[in-house]
Design a protein around this motif. Sequence first.
Motif, short mmCIF file in Angstrom:
data_model
loop_
_atom_site.label_atom_id
_atom_site.label_comp_id
_atom_site.label_asym_id
_atom_site.label_seq_id
_atom_site.Cartn_x
_atom_site.Cartn_y
_atom_site.Cartn_z
N GLY A 36 0.82 -1.21 0.00
CA GLY A 36 0.00 0.00 0.00
C GLY A 36 0.84 1.25 0.00
N ALA A 37 0.21 2.35 0.32
CA ALA A 37 0.89 3.65 0.31
C ALA A 37 1.82 3.75 1.52
N LEU A 38 3.09 3.99 1.25
CA LEU A 38 4.08 4.18 2.31
C LEU A 38 4.22 5.66 2.67
N TRP A 39 3.85 6.53 1.73
CA TRP A 39 3.96 7.98 1.92
C TRP A 39 2.97 8.66 0.99
N ASN A 51 2.38 9.80 -4.28
CA ASN A 51 2.33 8.66 -3.37
C ASN A 51 3.53 7.78 -3.62
N VAL A 52 4.08 7.19 -2.56
CA VAL A 52 5.02 6.09 -2.70
C VAL A 52 4.24 4.85 -2.33
N VAL A 53 4.19 3.91 -3.28
CA VAL A 53 3.35 2.72 -3.14
C VAL A 53 4.23 1.48 -3.15
N SER A 54 3.93 0.54 -2.28
CA SER A 54 4.63 -0.74 -2.23
C SER A 54 3.67 -1.85 -2.64
N LEU A 76 11.14 2.90 -7.71
CA LEU A 76 12.22 3.18 -6.76
C LEU A 76 12.99 1.94 -6.38
N ASP A 77 12.28 0.80 -6.34
CA ASP A 77 12.92 -0.44 -5.90
C ASP A 77 12.14 -1.62 -6.48
N GLY A 78 12.84 -2.70 -6.74
CA GLY A 78 12.20 -3.89 -7.27
C GLY A 78 11.93 -3.77 -8.76
N TYR A 116 7.12 2.16 -5.90
CA TYR A 116 7.17 3.21 -6.92
C TYR A 116 6.51 4.49 -6.42
N LEU A 117 6.90 5.58 -7.07
CA LEU A 117 6.37 6.90 -6.80
C LEU A 117 5.43 7.27 -7.94
N THR A 118 4.25 7.76 -7.61
CA THR A 118 3.35 8.32 -8.62
C THR A 118 3.15 9.80 -8.32
N VAL A 119 3.05 10.59 -9.39
CA VAL A 119 2.82 12.02 -9.27
C VAL A 119 1.80 12.43 -10.33
N HIS A 120 0.81 13.20 -9.92
CA HIS A 120 -0.18 13.71 -10.87
C HIS A 120 -0.80 14.99 -10.31
#
Length: 146
Positions: A36-39, A51-54, A76-78, A116-120
Motif C-alpha cells: 500500500g501507500a508508504l507515503w 504517493n510512494v506505493v509498495s 524506486l525499488d524492485g 514506486y512513486l506516482t505524481v499527478h
Amino acid sequence: MAAEDGGSPDTAGPPLPRVLCDTAQLLSPGGDAPAGALWRLAEPGRQLDANVVSLPAGGRVDTHTEPDLDVLLLVLDGAARLESADGEHALRAGVLTWLPHGSTRAVLAGPDGATYLTVHRRRPGMRIQPPEAAARLRRSLGGGDA
C-alpha cells in the motif's frame, strides 16, 4: 501567505521549497515493506498529489483507465510489469514512465515486489453545491437544462 494559499502555515511571504521524504528510508531491507501507500503528499495548498506505493511480490494494480489525469510513475525499488494496449513494458528501479490520461493500464509487481512513486495533478476536492449548480454547469457547457 497562508497554508491554504500554498505557503508555510507559520510564515508570511512566498512558499519555500522543503524536503518532504527520504524515499531510501521508506524502502525496507529484504523487501518486507507493508503493501500500500508508504507515503503521501499532504501539504496544504498543493497543486500535485504524490504517493510512494509498495506492492508485494506478485501484487497487482488491476486494469483501469484514468480519464482525467496524466500520471508519472517512477520505480524506486524492485521490478514490475506495466500492461497496456500496446503490450507489456518492463519496469525496474530508475525507470520513469508517463501514463497519459485516457490510457488503460495495469501494474504487476515482480518476484521481489516493487516500490514506486506516482505524481499527478491534484484532483479538486468535492464540494457540496446547491441543486441549481448542476443546471448552471450544463448551460455553461452548452447542454441546456436537460
